[in-house]
Enzyme design. Sequence first.
Site, PDB file in Angstrom:
ATOM      1  N   ARG A 178      18.249  77.448  21.073  1.00 45.41           N
ATOM      2  CA  ARG A 178      17.030  76.947  21.740  1.00 45.41           C
ATOM      3  C   ARG A 178      16.812  77.590  23.107  1.00 45.41           C
ATOM      4  NH1 ARG A 178      17.361  70.427  20.541  1.00 45.41           N
ATOM      5  NH2 ARG A 178      16.568  70.563  18.417  1.00 45.41           N
ATOM      6  N   GLY A 225      19.387  71.775  15.705  1.00 46.02           N
ATOM      7  CA  GLY A 225      20.420  72.460  16.471  1.00 46.02           C
ATOM      8  C   GLY A 225      21.812  72.455  15.853  1.00 46.02           C
ATOM      9  N   LYS A 249      21.119  60.892  13.379  1.00 45.93           N
ATOM     10  CA  LYS A 249      19.772  60.470  13.795  1.00 45.93           C
ATOM     11  C   LYS A 249      18.981  59.878  12.620  1.00 45.93           C
ATOM     12  CE  LYS A 249      19.332  63.577  17.766  1.00 45.93           C
ATOM     13  NZ  LYS A 249      18.521  64.498  18.522  1.00 45.93           N
TER      14      LYS A 249
END
Length: 394
Positions: free
Chosen positions: A39, A352, A200
């Site tokens: 990123r 990521g 998540k």
Amino acid sequence: MKLRTLRVSMPLCGKRVLMRIDANVPIKKGKAMDGPQGRIARSAVDIDWLMQRGAKIILMTHLGRPEGKFVSAYSVAPVAKRLSELLQTKVKTVRGIVDEKVQKAVARLENGEVLLLENVRFHPLEKKDDSVFAKQLAALGDLYINDAFAVCHRPQTSVHAITKEIPSYAGPLLAQEVNVLSKVMQHPRAPFVLVVGGVKMETKLPVIQRLLPRVQTVLVGGALAHAFLKAKGLEIGRSVYDEEGIVQAARMLKQAGKKIVLPEDLVVVSSLRKDAAKRVVGVSEVGPKDRIVDIGPKTIERFLAAIGEARTIVWNGPLGYCEIKPFAKGTFLIAEAIAKRTGKALTIVGGGDTGPVIEEGGFTDQYTLLSTGGGAMLTFLSGESMPPIEALEI
Ligand code: 3PG
């Protein structure tokens, strides 16, 4: 979807450009874990472009979830270090976000210099999408660029409220991601296979639910699979899960059980050490003290078969504990199989956590799109509203 982007002809020399990036990468021993296609590295390309045009660049990012207070482990110092290496110039830092210290540091910036503000999530109003905090941030710049696609599923101050206070544009990285994902969303080719793993759950499960009518198959691994296995009444030992996730997973299995392919075998260990003895077990053979760390060989075979026939593949999240190398086999083989399918299929990979495996395998440039977003990518593809992006629409 057409976004307001910067034109090459726009005069940027001497302008204070306030730029939101997503430098939310893992930090290990004070070092930002960010490879050549990470990123930060990808944001650096756009920052460099602004530097070449003589802009005064004020960068903002979040790191982790510090919940509105200063947490030294989430300070952006490692991000500044990584950016300085990439840009081959010192990226300045300041211990604040909008206070007087910051205003002075901005006033001292020379053309082409870069200043990184402290983690915006140290501010209690960042997550509140707050207009007062947005005005304070906006006062630091002449114009604002959002290049942080990966956090655009969160309507928070530095990506959303701020756009109401200052002329705002989509950065090149954000615009490219939105462009490719829009095309996929408009014309997904069947069979459409969604591969999901990682954690998540609270973000991913509702998005998968919305995507279900559009996809033919959902391959579930990683910690996300634990919720589904538990929902089926199976033992998952000491593996991570959350109660809310189980309720949602059970609902989804009831609605679309046939589309959802769960692991049939798993790799388990008794401790998360890299030299721990691994055992392959069937899904109904996990012991109460086991930890699930990877998908098993039969599952890999089943997943590879589905990927081999797919014409659209979207993947987010590791299929096991891939940060520990001996447990990364499933994730690696899926990364490789999807890369091989590019050309015959549209292949969209994001998030990521799988980055290191993808980079190690040399697959970074072998997908239709390697998105910086995980939850953001899935949210976009599910068609759910993303206010920070909608705010930049022409
Ligand atoms: C991500 O890593 O997906 C983004 O940076 C968003 O982070 P968050 O889930 O903590 O909002």
